[in-house]
Design an enzyme around this catalytic site. Structure first.
Site, PDB file in Angstrom:
ATOM      1  N   ARG A 116       0.868  -1.181   0.000  1.00  0.00           N
ATOM      2  CA  ARG A 116       0.000   0.000   0.000  1.00  0.00           C
ATOM      3  C   ARG A 116       0.904   1.230   0.000  1.00  0.00           C
ATOM      4  O   ARG A 116       2.117   1.132   0.131  1.00  0.00           O
ATOM      5  CB  ARG A 116      -1.012  -0.011   1.158  1.00  0.00           C
ATOM      6  CG  ARG A 116      -0.622  -0.614   2.453  1.00  0.00           C
ATOM      7  CD  ARG A 116       0.484   0.077   3.187  1.00  0.00           C
ATOM      8  NE  ARG A 116       0.250   1.501   3.353  1.00  0.00           N
ATOM      9  CZ  ARG A 116       1.175   2.408   3.561  1.00  0.00           C
ATOM     10  NH1 ARG A 116       2.460   2.053   3.628  1.00  0.00           N
ATOM     11  NH2 ARG A 116       0.888   3.682   3.692  1.00  0.00           N
ATOM     12  N   GLY A 117       0.243   2.416  -0.154  1.00  0.00           N
ATOM     13  CA  GLY A 117       1.010   3.641  -0.350  1.00  0.00           C
ATOM     14  C   GLY A 117       1.090   3.894  -1.852  1.00  0.00           C
ATOM     15  O   GLY A 117       1.398   2.973  -2.629  1.00  0.00           O
ATOM     16  N   ALA A 118       0.792   5.138  -2.256  1.00  0.00           N
ATOM     17  CA  ALA A 118       0.591   5.422  -3.678  1.00  0.00           C
ATOM     18  C   ALA A 118       1.739   4.949  -4.579  1.00  0.00           C
ATOM     19  O   ALA A 118       1.510   4.187  -5.531  1.00  0.00           O
ATOM     20  CB  ALA A 118       0.307   6.913  -3.862  1.00  0.00           C
TER      21      ALA A 118
ATOM     22  N   ARG B 191      -7.731  -0.247  -6.519  1.00  0.00           N
ATOM     23  CA  ARG B 191      -7.891   0.902  -5.612  1.00  0.00           C
ATOM     24  C   ARG B 191      -8.054   2.168  -6.464  1.00  0.00           C
ATOM     25  O   ARG B 191      -7.256   2.393  -7.371  1.00  0.00           O
ATOM     26  CB  ARG B 191      -6.692   1.025  -4.656  1.00  0.00           C
ATOM     27  CG  ARG B 191      -6.520  -0.209  -3.759  1.00  0.00           C
ATOM     28  CD  ARG B 191      -5.591   0.058  -2.601  1.00  0.00           C
ATOM     29  NE  ARG B 191      -6.202   0.936  -1.622  1.00  0.00           N
ATOM     30  CZ  ARG B 191      -5.530   1.504  -0.608  1.00  0.00           C
ATOM     31  NH1 ARG B 191      -4.223   1.281  -0.487  1.00  0.00           N
ATOM     32  NH2 ARG B 191      -6.142   2.292   0.255  1.00  0.00           N
TER      33      ARG B 191
ATOM     34  N   GLN C 103      -1.766   2.689   9.892  1.00  0.00           N
ATOM     35  CA  GLN C 103      -0.491   2.722   9.146  1.00  0.00           C
ATOM     36  C   GLN C 103       0.578   3.494   9.925  1.00  0.00           C
ATOM     37  O   GLN C 103       1.770   3.226   9.765  1.00  0.00           O
ATOM     38  CB  GLN C 103      -0.693   3.374   7.770  1.00  0.00           C
ATOM     39  CG  GLN C 103      -1.507   2.546   6.797  1.00  0.00           C
ATOM     40  CD  GLN C 103      -2.973   2.900   6.832  1.00  0.00           C
ATOM     41  OE1 GLN C 103      -3.497   3.367   7.838  1.00  0.00           O
ATOM     42  NE2 GLN C 103      -3.673   2.667   5.738  1.00  0.00           N
TER      43      GLN C 103
ATOM     44  N   ASP D  33      -1.909  10.940  -2.209  1.00  0.00           N
ATOM     45  CA  ASP D  33      -2.354   9.880  -3.127  1.00  0.00           C
ATOM     46  C   ASP D  33      -2.711  10.430  -4.500  1.00  0.00           C
ATOM     47  O   ASP D  33      -2.613   9.728  -5.506  1.00  0.00           O
ATOM     48  CB  ASP D  33      -3.537   9.125  -2.540  1.00  0.00           C
ATOM     49  CG  ASP D  33      -3.044   8.199  -1.445  1.00  0.00           C
ATOM     50  OD1 ASP D  33      -2.879   8.672  -0.307  1.00  0.00           O
ATOM     51  OD2 ASP D  33      -2.765   7.023  -1.751  1.00  0.00           O
TER      52      ASP D  33
ATOM     53  N   ASN E  74      -5.182  12.565   0.504  1.00  0.00           N
ATOM     54  CA  ASN E  74      -4.262  11.709   1.275  1.00  0.00           C
ATOM     55  C   ASN E  74      -5.085  10.983   2.330  1.00  0.00           C
ATOM     56  O   ASN E  74      -6.310  11.164   2.418  1.00  0.00           O
ATOM     57  CB  ASN E  74      -3.144  12.556   1.909  1.00  0.00           C
ATOM     58  CG  ASN E  74      -2.035  11.683   2.491  1.00  0.00           C
ATOM     59  OD1 ASN E  74      -1.519  10.802   1.808  1.00  0.00           O
ATOM     60  ND2 ASN E  74      -1.684  11.884   3.745  1.00  0.00           N
ATOM     61  N   LYS E  75      -4.433  10.167   3.116  1.00  0.00           N
ATOM     62  CA  LYS E  75      -5.091   9.335   4.121  1.00  0.00           C
ATOM     63  C   LYS E  75      -6.109  10.121   4.944  1.00  0.00           C
ATOM     64  O   LYS E  75      -5.840  11.251   5.353  1.00  0.00           O
ATOM     65  CB  LYS E  75      -4.011   8.726   5.028  1.00  0.00           C
ATOM     66  CG  LYS E  75      -4.500   7.826   6.139  1.00  0.00           C
ATOM     67  CD  LYS E  75      -5.438   6.737   5.663  1.00  0.00           C
ATOM     68  CE  LYS E  75      -4.841   5.876   4.572  1.00  0.00           C
ATOM     69  NZ  LYS E  75      -5.877   5.072   3.853  1.00  0.00           N
TER      70      LYS E  75
HETATM   71  O1  MRU Z   1      -4.473   3.294   2.283  1.00  0.00           O
HETATM   72  P1  MRU Z   1      -2.988   3.491   2.128  1.00  0.00           P
HETATM   73  O2  MRU Z   1      -2.201   2.926   3.249  1.00  0.00           O
HETATM   74  O3  MRU Z   1      -2.500   3.022   0.771  1.00  0.00           O
HETATM   75  O4  MRU Z   1      -2.796   5.073   2.149  1.00  0.00           O
HETATM   76  C1  MRU Z   1      -1.508   5.613   2.036  1.00  0.00           C
HETATM   77  C2  MRU Z   1      -1.448   7.088   2.142  1.00  0.00           C
HETATM   78  O5  MRU Z   1      -2.436   7.768   2.300  1.00  0.00           O
HETATM   79  C3  MRU Z   1      -0.094   7.710   1.957  1.00  0.00           C
HETATM   80  O6  MRU Z   1       0.036   8.871   2.726  1.00  0.00           O
HETATM   81  C4  MRU Z   1       0.103   8.076   0.472  1.00  0.00           C
HETATM   82  O7  MRU Z   1      -0.198   6.981  -0.340  1.00  0.00           O
HETATM   83  C5  MRU Z   1       1.466   8.554   0.193  1.00  0.00           C
HETATM   84  S1  MRU Z   1       2.648   7.255   0.283  1.00  0.00           S
HETATM   85  C6  MRU Z   1       4.164   7.860  -0.121  1.00  0.00           C
END
Ligand code: MRU
Length: 339
Positions: free
Chosen positions: A47-49, A90, A197, A238, A248-249
């Site tokens: 996970r993470g963009a 996603r 996270q 994201d 973002n999250k």
């Molecule tokens: O749901 P996730 O864990 O994929 O969400 C991740 C985030 O919101 C991060 O802050 C974002 O993807 C940036 S990662 C460098």
């Protein structure tokens, strides 16, 4: 200490560090099929963009290896099926679609090659996407560290670290670079309900790299700002719209509002692969809604009646006017944002 490698290629298979079992266990899982990679993205094994984009690119490599097509058109049809399936995992992080587009372009440009060489081209492209991401994170770290004052107390949300990228991290990459320069007194790590996270992944990275940190429940952020104990906030992204509005999250928007109230600079760190210039504003960013069960429990412990209805958006949008600067691999961008 070896660098954290959440996504890596090993001879003929994709290896993912399973982020669903961290911090308790460090388990790597091997993937030979694109559909399994899609499931790993959906279930947050990766996970993470940026990390999602890199994993999906290798998913396309696996699709080429799985294909039994004898012609280029047959191979392309198989790749399109995989690209469609991976894109459906996603919706919010644009890096996923950006990486899949890159892979499609390389496949199309290889139409005159023997089929096995198309596969080799795809593997080279996926590895380039991964390598470019690490280089972008290092550059972001260098640019972002210039915004960090000595003895800084930095608050971050979710995990935008090595685990969320091909390595080093975006927001946590800025923290890492500032820490390497001896400028970080403390990182406030938001636990980041409901999937944690922050506590599971960012705290794990801080422990591993010896970065001084203190974990807080999300609801504590306002108090530490009111006490004057936060010098800056930096988060990842994201998807960033053309006007700088940033998804973002979930919980990031609340932090930006709190930062404005307490006059704390709020920064976003993200590579250009996270910018979506096709969207005029954040209102157009699709926001993923996840399983209600994530909110009805903490870990394995049920904390709400199963019958309670839930709203569980995984992301929110922070308006550009609340963002002091966006840290990219090309430099620090200040408002007004025009991407
Ligand atoms: O749901 P996730 O864990 O994929 O969400 C991740 C985030 O919101 C991060 O802050 C974002 O993807 C940036 S990662 C460098």
């Amino acid at each position: 200490m070896t660098a954290i490698a959440p996504v890596r290629w090993d001879t003929d298979r994709l290896i993912l560090l399973d982020q669903t079992v961290l911090p308790e266990r460090e388990v790597e899982r091997a993937y030979r099929g694109w559909q399994e990679v899609g499931a790993a993205i959906r279930t947050l094994v990766v996970r993470g963009a940026p990390a999602i984009g890199v994993a999906a690119a290798f998913g396309v490599v696996l699709a080429a290896r799985e294909s039994r097509a004898a012609t280029f058109d047959g191979l392309m049809a198989d790749l399109e099926t995989a690209i469609k399936g991976l894109a459906a995992t996603r919706p919010t992080a644009v890096n996923l679609f950006w990486a899949l587009d890159r892979m499609r372009r390389v496949a199309v440009a290889s139409s005159a090659l023997p089929l096995d060489q198309v596969g080799a081209r795809l593997l080279a492209e996926a590895q380039t996407i991964r390598d470019e991401d690490i280089a972008a994170n290092r550059a972001m770290g260098a640019h972002g560290a210039s915004l960090v004052p000595p003895n800084a107390r930095i608050l971050t949300h979710c995990n935008a670290g090595a685990l969320a990228t091909a390595g080093y991290g975006t927001a946590l990459g800025v923290v890492r670079a500032a820490h390497e320069q001896g400028k970080v007194a403390l990182v406030w790590v938001d636990e980041t309900r409901p999937v944690m996270q922050g506590s599971r992944l960012t705290a794990w990275e801080c422990v591993r790299d010896g970065i001084p940190h203190r974990l807080i429940a999300d609801v504590v952020a306002a108090s530490v700002m009111a006490r004057g104990e936060v010098d800056l906030i930096v988060t990842g992204a994201d998807r960033i719209a053309a006007n700088g509005d940033t998804a973002n999250k979930i919980g990031t928007y609340s932090l930006a509002v709190l930062a404005a109230h307490h006059k704390v600079p709020f920064y976003v760190a993200a590579p250009f692969s996270t910018i979506d210039p096709a969207l005029a504003s954040g209102a157009e960013i699709p926001i993923e809604e996840r399983d209600p069960a994530e909110v009805r429990r903490v870990g394995a412990q049920q904390t709400a009646p199963s019958a309670s209805p839930v709203f569980n958006p995984a992301f929110d949008v922070t308006p550009a006017r609340l963002i002091a600067a966006i840290i990219t691999e090309r430099g620090v961008v200040r408002p007004p944002y025009r991407f």
